[in-house]
Design an enzyme around this catalytic site. Structure first.
Site, PDB file in Angstrom:
ATOM      1  CG  ASP A 227       1.675  -0.040   8.354  1.00 32.69           C
ATOM      2  OD1 ASP A 227       1.698  -0.853   7.410  1.00 32.69           O
ATOM      3  OD2 ASP A 227       1.003   1.017   8.333  1.00 32.69           O
ATOM      4  CD  GLU A 287       4.621  -1.652   4.766  1.00 30.71           C
ATOM      5  OE1 GLU A 287       3.936  -2.048   3.792  1.00 30.71           O
ATOM      6  OE2 GLU A 287       4.190  -0.875   5.630  1.00 30.71           O
TER       7      GLU A 287
END
Length: 564
Positions: A227, A287
């Site tokens: 993330d 990401e």
């Protein structure tokens, strides 16, 4: 005592079987398992509720593994299910090595992992690297005093005169600095104030977070989705970011995040993480929000030693059905040197059915988009509900908004609730997701747009996904063939060849609302065939079609095999 012993034996057996599966190569040509896999993102709050509290859970996911297997899914990425105060719905982690009680227990996770492994489905965890919750024991210690053992685990700085240390703005609104009266310093948070940034320049943080990955690998996890990976480091000099004209949706100045994102040190961490992943035959998915292919290329690493799967979010920025734009983006990513990763939508992005639908031909367009990203060279990451054509269910009143960013930015920013609504399983109340009150409302469309109904309809979006995924798993050209663009001046029809040795698959996608006629000369690509054998189509064509005059209905798809 016997029960505990049996449980331990089962757990160890699960770990061993998972470890064995992770050490097996995919094929003799050296393709890794993730290159042939289809990934499926699950937002656990919204997938399936097993205890009827209105929130999805791990046992709910486990109950749908047979569905996922029959769909053609090889790996599931589960967004954060760690203990969390839920300020950002799990992306504020208070314990990296446990499961939040709302989702179940570690024992539930272990059972899920074992049941998934039996079906050949791997589990990918979401790893929130940039920050923790302010309720994590690390930050509680860090905040206790300036001399605390973990003070330097987070980003603490003195005021600049009587003001914040610099002009950095939180992506969720307001200053990225919050004053702590007890210790008389500011702490930095790229996201919410309840998500303080970890200090990755501290070797102790580096080691602790790496140990987290090792802990989950031992439980059978096959990799991590990383993330906000480009936010790990900040400029040590805390230089102000350049300010652009205007204001964003939250009313803040528009900044170029020059000094608090994408610093070179990020790649050092990624190379280190990759070494640990390689020891476990695991995959790292990034990401990676990049502005162009040159930036995306950096995340693969100069020697292919960073992320195996940096996500191509530029693909999602093609905001209209345009053969020319998709052709340009596909060619750029295909030339980046790594293995492409294609995403249409996720828990932060408005569903693709909304972005590309015209309100009249949505079902045909959903089938078209499925045919696009499931036949390209690379690995697709599906988003739950995409396979049945789920659409956004955005809140219409501020008081209905659950996502904090939507409450702060209303009405310009409505938040991400719309793309996170419960999975639509059948036409029973709440779409079969729960017998309780769902945490987000289910749209009325669930009466027809649901798994049970679409399984009965041979022409449904779901059946298209099932057929395409079956074809993808069986056809060598779709698995490993190169990408060759065809008819590159056609502004309406996107077409390409997936070529593997003496095999090839022709993919033809009419991205217009008008009938089209196309022809192909595949001689320059080494294929003299004058016809193609139909593998899949949305037009009801026969077993063979002529390559000299292929007629296409609006938003239609043709996929056929061609020979030398």
């Amino acid at each position: 005592m016997l029960c505990k012993f049996v449980g331990l034996v089962l757990l160890v057996a699960g770990f061993c079987s998972a470890a064995l599966a992770q050490t097996q190569a995919v094929d003799a040509e050296g393709h890794q398992w993730w290159q042939h896999a289809v990934f499926y993102e699950i937002y656990p709050r919204s997938f399936m509720d097993s205890n009827n509290d209105g929130i999805g859970d791990l046992n709910g996911i486990a109950s749908k593994l047979d569905y996922l297997k029959s769909l053609g899914v090889d790996a599931i990425w589960i967004t954060p299910c760690y203990p969390s105060p839920q300020v950002d719905f799990g992306y504020d982690v208070s314990d990296y090595e446990n499961i939040d009680p709302m989702y179940g227990t570690l024992a539930d996770f272990d059972r899920l992992q074992q049941e998934a492994s039996k079906r050949g489905i791997r589990i990918i965890m979401d790893f929130v690297m940039n920050h923790s919750s302010d309720q994590h024991e690390w930050f509680i210690d860090s905040r206790s005093s300036r001399t605390a053992a973990k003070r330097d685990w987070y980003m603490w700085h003195d005021a600049k005169g009587s003001a914040v240390p610099n002009n950095w703005v939180s992506t969720f609104g307001g200053s990225a600095w919050t004053w702590d009266a007890k210790t008389g310093q500011y702490f930095y948070h790229y996201f919410y104030a309840q998500q303080p940034d970890l200090n990755w320049r501290n070797p102790a943080v580096h080691d602790a977070m790496f140990d987290v990955t090792r802990w989950w690998y031992k439980r059978g996890v096959a990799g991590f989705r990383l993330d906000a990976v480009d936010t790990l480091f900040e400029d040590p000099g805390l230089r102000d970011n350049p300010v652009l004209p205007g204001r964003d949706k939250l009313g803040d100045p528009v900044e170029e995040n020059v000094y608090n994102t994408k610093l070179p040190e990020v790649h050092v961490v990624l190379r280190d993480l990759r070494k640990v992943a390689d020891e476990n035959n695991a995959v790292l998915i990034g990401e990676t929000w990049t502005k162009d292919v040159s930036e995306l290329k950096q995340y693969y690493g100069d020697h292919g030693d960073e992320l195996q799967m940096p996500m191509d979010f530029m693909f999602t920025k093609v905001d209209r059905l345009s053969a020319a734009e998709f052709r340009r983006q596909i060619a750029a990513v295909d030339s980046a040197g790594g293995w492409p990763v294609f995403v249409l939508s996720n828990h932060d992005i408005v569903r693709s059915s909304v972005r590309y639908g015209d309100g009249k031909n949505n079902r045909a367009i959903e089938k078209l988009m499925a045919s696009l990203y499931l036949t390209l060279r690379g690995t697709p990451i599906m988003y739950y509900g995409e396979e049945i054509g789920m659409e956004n269910n955005d809140p219409v009143r501020k008081e209905d908004v659950k996502d904090p960013i939507g409450r702060v930015g209303w009405p310009q920013e409505k938040g991400r609730d719309g793309e996170r609504t419960p999975m639509q399983w059948d036409d029973s109340p709440n779409a079969g997701f729960t017998r309780g009150t769902p945490w987000l409302p289910v749209p009325l469309s669930y009466k027809t747009v649901n798994v049970a109904s679409e399984l009965k309809d041979p022409s449904s979006v779901l059946q298209v996904y099932r057929r395409l995924l079956a074809l993808r798993h069986q056809n060598r050209a779709l698995l490993d063939g190169d990408y060759v663009a065809l008819n590159e001046n056609d502004t309406n029809v996107l077409s390409y060849l997936r070529r593997y040795k003496n095999e090839a698959v022709l993919v033809v996608l009419n991205m217009s609302s008008q009938p089209q006629r196309v022809s192909f000369d595949l001689g320059p690509q080494g294929f003299a065939a004058q016809s193609a054998s139909t593998l899949f189509t949305t037009m009801g064509r026969g077993s063979k079609v002529s390559l000299s005059h292929l007629s296409l209905q609006p938003f239609s798809v043709y996929v056929g095999a061609v020979s030398k």
